[in-house]
Design a protein around this motif. Structure first.
Motif, mmCIF file in Angstrom:
data_model
loop_
_atom_site.group_PDB
_atom_site.id
_atom_site.type_symbol
_atom_site.label_atom_id
_atom_site.label_comp_id
_atom_site.label_asym_id
_atom_site.label_seq_id
_atom_site.Cartn_x
_atom_site.Cartn_y
_atom_site.Cartn_z
ATOM 1 N N GLU A 84 1.028 -1.205 -0.035
ATOM 2 C CA GLU A 84 -0.244 -0.110 0.023
ATOM 3 C C GLU A 84 0.998 1.269 -0.131
ATOM 4 O O GLU A 84 0.500 2.309 -0.641
ATOM 5 N N ALA A 85 1.969 1.217 0.812
ATOM 6 C CA ALA A 85 2.764 2.324 0.740
ATOM 7 C C ALA A 85 3.369 2.511 -0.698
ATOM 8 O O ALA A 85 3.694 3.921 -1.300
ATOM 9 N N ARG A 86 3.812 1.394 -1.457
ATOM 10 C CA ARG A 86 4.583 1.504 -2.724
ATOM 11 C C ARG A 86 3.491 1.948 -3.724
ATOM 12 O O ARG A 86 3.734 2.721 -4.394
ATOM 13 N N ALA A 87 2.193 1.600 -3.414
ATOM 14 C CA ALA A 87 1.153 2.267 -4.429
ATOM 15 C C ALA A 87 0.973 3.810 -4.368
ATOM 16 O O ALA A 87 0.757 4.382 -4.878
ATOM 17 N N PHE A 88 1.122 4.183 -2.889
ATOM 18 C CA PHE A 88 0.910 5.424 -2.615
ATOM 19 C C PHE A 88 2.065 6.485 -3.360
ATOM 20 O O PHE A 88 1.780 7.490 -3.935
ATOM 21 N N LEU A 89 3.298 5.991 -3.353
ATOM 22 C CA LEU A 89 4.366 6.651 -3.893
ATOM 23 C C LEU A 89 4.214 6.602 -5.419
ATOM 24 O O LEU A 89 4.495 7.474 -6.093
ATOM 25 N N SER A 90 3.702 5.439 -5.973
ATOM 26 C CA SER A 90 3.500 5.475 -7.463
ATOM 27 C C SER A 90 2.477 6.117 -7.806
ATOM 28 O O SER A 90 2.681 6.773 -9.005
ATOM 29 N N ALA A 91 1.614 6.678 -7.108
ATOM 30 C CA ALA A 91 0.328 7.468 -7.385
ATOM 31 C C ALA A 91 0.695 9.064 -7.054
ATOM 32 O O ALA A 91 -0.133 9.971 -7.142
ATOM 33 N N GLY A 92 1.916 9.209 -7.020
ATOM 34 C CA GLY A 92 2.209 10.687 -6.526
ATOM 35 C C GLY A 92 2.726 11.267 -5.222
ATOM 36 O O GLY A 92 3.097 12.220 -4.760
ATOM 37 N N GLY A 93 2.667 10.055 -4.356
ATOM 38 C CA GLY A 93 3.011 10.465 -2.941
ATOM 39 C C GLY A 93 4.749 10.718 -3.079
ATOM 40 O O GLY A 93 5.263 9.993 -3.742
ATOM 41 N N GLN A 94 4.945 11.369 -1.994
ATOM 42 C CA GLN A 94 6.455 11.681 -1.979
ATOM 43 C C GLN A 94 7.254 11.108 -0.732
ATOM 44 O O GLN A 94 8.330 10.507 -1.006
ATOM 45 N N ILE A 95 6.592 10.947 0.579
ATOM 46 C CA ILE A 95 7.079 10.032 1.572
ATOM 47 C C ILE A 95 6.170 9.242 1.789
ATOM 48 O O ILE A 95 5.170 9.461 2.406
ATOM 49 N N ALA A 96 6.484 7.922 2.134
ATOM 50 C CA ALA A 96 5.830 6.967 2.861
ATOM 51 C C ALA A 96 6.541 6.454 4.041
ATOM 52 O O ALA A 96 7.682 6.136 4.106
ATOM 53 N N ILE A 97 5.793 6.453 5.415
ATOM 54 C CA ILE A 97 6.451 6.170 6.573
ATOM 55 C C ILE A 97 5.704 4.807 6.786
ATOM 56 O O ILE A 97 4.451 4.728 6.956
ATOM 57 N N LEU A 98 6.614 4.053 7.018
ATOM 58 C CA LEU A 98 6.243 2.433 7.418
ATOM 59 C C LEU A 98 6.287 2.338 9.025
ATOM 60 O O LEU A 98 7.371 2.616 9.569
ATOM 61 N N ASP A 99 5.193 2.483 9.752
ATOM 62 C CA ASP A 99 5.151 2.575 11.166
ATOM 63 C C ASP A 99 4.749 1.126 11.741
ATOM 64 O O ASP A 99 3.830 0.711 11.669
ATOM 65 N N ALA A 100 6.087 0.639 12.123
ATOM 66 C CA ALA A 100 5.935 -0.787 12.623
ATOM 67 C C ALA A 100 7.154 -0.908 13.458
ATOM 68 O O ALA A 100 8.156 -0.324 13.406
ATOM 69 N N THR A 101 7.312 -2.272 13.871
ATOM 70 C CA THR A 101 8.286 -2.377 14.967
ATOM 71 C C THR A 101 9.677 -2.745 13.976
ATOM 72 O O THR A 101 10.861 -1.922 14.110
ATOM 73 N N ASN A 102 9.635 -3.379 12.895
ATOM 74 C CA ASN A 102 10.987 -3.673 12.064
ATOM 75 C C ASN A 102 12.281 -3.977 12.813
ATOM 76 O O ASN A 102 13.110 -3.172 12.421
ATOM 77 N N VAL A 103 12.177 -4.755 13.996
ATOM 78 C CA VAL A 103 13.265 -4.724 14.790
ATOM 79 C C VAL A 103 14.232 -5.730 14.418
ATOM 80 O O VAL A 103 15.490 -5.945 14.765
ATOM 81 N N SER A 104 13.900 -6.611 13.424
ATOM 82 C CA SER A 104 14.906 -7.657 12.916
ATOM 83 C C SER A 104 15.554 -7.235 11.646
ATOM 84 O O SER A 104 14.894 -6.500 10.772
ATOM 85 N N PRO A 105 16.956 -7.614 11.434
ATOM 86 C CA PRO A 105 17.575 -7.448 10.230
ATOM 87 C C PRO A 105 16.608 -8.206 9.077
ATOM 88 O O PRO A 105 16.691 -7.337 8.038
ATOM 89 N N LYS A 106 15.891 -9.354 9.339
ATOM 90 C CA LYS A 106 15.275 -9.856 8.220
ATOM 91 C C LYS A 106 14.204 -9.004 7.620
ATOM 92 O O LYS A 106 14.159 -8.907 6.447
ATOM 93 N N ARG A 107 13.420 -8.379 8.662
ATOM 94 C CA ARG A 107 12.479 -7.572 8.099
ATOM 95 C C ARG A 107 13.052 -6.281 7.587
ATOM 96 O O ARG A 107 12.222 -5.783 6.401
ATOM 97 N N ARG A 108 14.255 -5.744 7.676
ATOM 98 C CA ARG A 108 14.698 -4.539 7.186
ATOM 99 C C ARG A 108 15.181 -4.889 5.693
ATOM 100 O O ARG A 108 14.976 -3.914 5.022
ATOM 101 N N GLU A 109 15.348 -6.205 5.800
ATOM 102 C CA GLU A 109 15.968 -6.483 4.409
ATOM 103 C C GLU A 109 14.871 -6.870 3.300
ATOM 104 O O GLU A 109 14.957 -6.454 2.185
ATOM 105 N N THR A 110 13.545 -7.125 3.903
ATOM 106 C CA THR A 110 12.458 -7.211 3.140
ATOM 107 C C THR A 110 11.946 -5.784 2.652
ATOM 108 O O THR A 110 11.667 -5.613 1.652
ATOM 109 N N ILE A 111 12.305 -4.879 3.619
ATOM 110 C CA ILE A 111 11.850 -3.591 3.158
ATOM 111 C C ILE A 111 12.695 -2.993 2.080
ATOM 112 O O ILE A 111 12.116 -2.480 1.082
ATOM 113 N N ARG A 112 13.854 -3.137 2.181
ATOM 114 C CA ARG A 112 15.112 -2.932 1.058
ATOM 115 C C ARG A 112 14.451 -3.516 -0.139
ATOM 116 O O ARG A 112 14.818 -2.884 -1.195
#
Length: 405
Positions: A81-109
């Motif tokens: 949903e964040a990527r869709a927002f950016l593709s539709a003209g959004g400029q900054i997407a803020i992912l509000d989650a724990t994202n505490v593991s290196p694995k999750r951060r690699e998924t984000i990248r």
């Protein structure tokens, strides 16, 4: 600021560390600069996709394969949903989650390989504040079906599961900031200065943001009437009338957070206003207790002058730095009041309005936080009992006014 650039901001940190507060602060401020920003919260997606009970701690157990798969699906949906927002003209997407593991951060990248990413890790090491934060969290709808003790236990267990997999940001994560979210202080900074929007974001991260602070002193107390210093007496009839007048003044104004000292007179002052509201969280902080007069506690100035003339004379020479025997100075008071302010701002998050009911010396110190006053003048700031100070301190507006109630 290049408005054609895209940026993904990914929050990092344990629950109750202030991530959502920081995310909303960034959004609301950048919105005012016509930057298209949206916050994408994993919890919102979880509640939308799984309307049943996900408050139980077992849902967050990393060894539970079924719920772990569900949580990965929720995160993937949120990122899509964040990527869709950016593709539709959004400029900054803020992912509000724990994202505490290196694995999750690699998924984000991997999800945003063509866009710059800024990780913001929120930390808060104050155990008392964590307790307050948990109290606030469990008052939400998600925990409404649970008894208070069970809700607290469940949320602490949830934090424990996340703590087990927590890995702080490292250089391998790329652009990242580690933020002391209580004191708005950057502890570690590994971010490209040319990162889109970063200069503005960095300024916001280290700044207080107070939309509307109402600062009142308690009404007349028994000790006020007798001219005695300190103590813990009740309000007089006049003081109780002042408390009701304060409550009536704010009829129609939502005040979701009220902060008092641990002294009865501030709590009695706040009581009519609090009881008139269905949704109002009250926190009593020792940091907002009146200055400790030590051996002079409960005495009148005349008694101090007569029985402790050396104390009276020394304090008259430097009222800000003089320390009562066995007590405090204004300089010492300022340190703890500053801590109390930081805690109040942290707990109230992005609330539109908050109220602090303090004492004469305490409120003088709070006012000096917002006004340029020489230290030696702070003990003489006028703090009436039938008026309050309205303070706004944001990046776009500064306001200070004394109003009668």
């Amino acid at each position: 600021m290049n408005r054609d650039k895209k940026l993904v901001v990914a929050m990092v940190g344990l629950p109750a560390m202030g991530k959502s507060t920081v995310a909303l602060k960034l959004k609301e401020n950048l919105d005012k600069e016509d930057v298209r920003v949206a916050v994408f919260n994993n919890g919102d997606v979880r509640r939308r996709m799984l309307p049943g009970n996900t408050a139980h701690a077992g849902f967050y157990n990393p060894e539970n394969a079924e719920t772990a798969s569900l949580r990965e699906h929720i995160a993937a949906t949120n990122m899509a949903e964040a990527r869709a927002f950016l593709s539709a003209g959004g400029q900054i997407a803020i992912l509000d989650a724990t994202n505490v593991s290196p694995k999750r951060r690699e998924t984000i990248r991997a999800t945003f390989p063509d866009m710059p990413i800024l990780f913001i890790e929120c930390r808060n090491d104050d155990p008392a504040l964590l307790d307050f934060s948990i109290d606030r969290k469990i008052r939400g709808q998600e925990f409404a079906h649970l008894p208070e003790a069970e809700a607290k236990k469940s949320f602490r267990e949830r934090i424990g599961y996340y703590r087990h997999i927590l890995r702080s940001l490292t250089p391998e994560d790329g652009n990242g900031v580690i933020l002391d979210s209580l004191n708005n202080r950057i502890l570690v900074e590994r971010a490209d200065s040319l990162l889109p929007y970063y200069a503005r974001i960095r300024d916001l991260l280290v700044s207080d943001w107070i939309k509307n602070l109402f600062l009142a002193r308690h009404g007349q107390s028994e000790d006020n009437l007798a001219g005695r210093i300190g103590g813990d007496t009740d309000l007089t009839a006049t003081g109780r009338s002042q408390a009701w007048a304060l409550s009536r003044h704010f009829i129609g104004t939502p005040i979701p957070y009220v902060f008092t000292s641990t002294r009865r007179r501030t709590q009695e002052m706040a009581e009519p206003l609090v009881t008139a509201r269905q949704y109002c969280s009250v926190f009593a902080f020792t940091e907002f207790d009146e200055i400790d007069a030590g051996q002079c506690e409960g005495m009148t100035p005349a008694e101090i002058k007569q029985t402790r003339p050396e104390v009276y004379a020394a304090r008259s020479l430097d009222k800000y730095r003089y320390t009562y025997p066995g007590g405090e100075s204004y300089a010492m008071l300022a340190e703890r009041v500053e801590r109390g302010l930081k805690k109040a701002f942290f707990l109230s998050g992005n609330a539109e309005n908050i109220l602090i009911v303090g004492h004469q010396a305490v409120n003088r110190v709070i006012l000096s936080h917002f006004l340029f006053r020489r230290a030696e003048d702070v003990p003489y700031i006028y703090i009436p009992q039938d008026r309050y100070f309205h303070i706004v301190s944001t990046h776009t507006k500064k306001l200070f006014e004394l109003k009668k109630f």
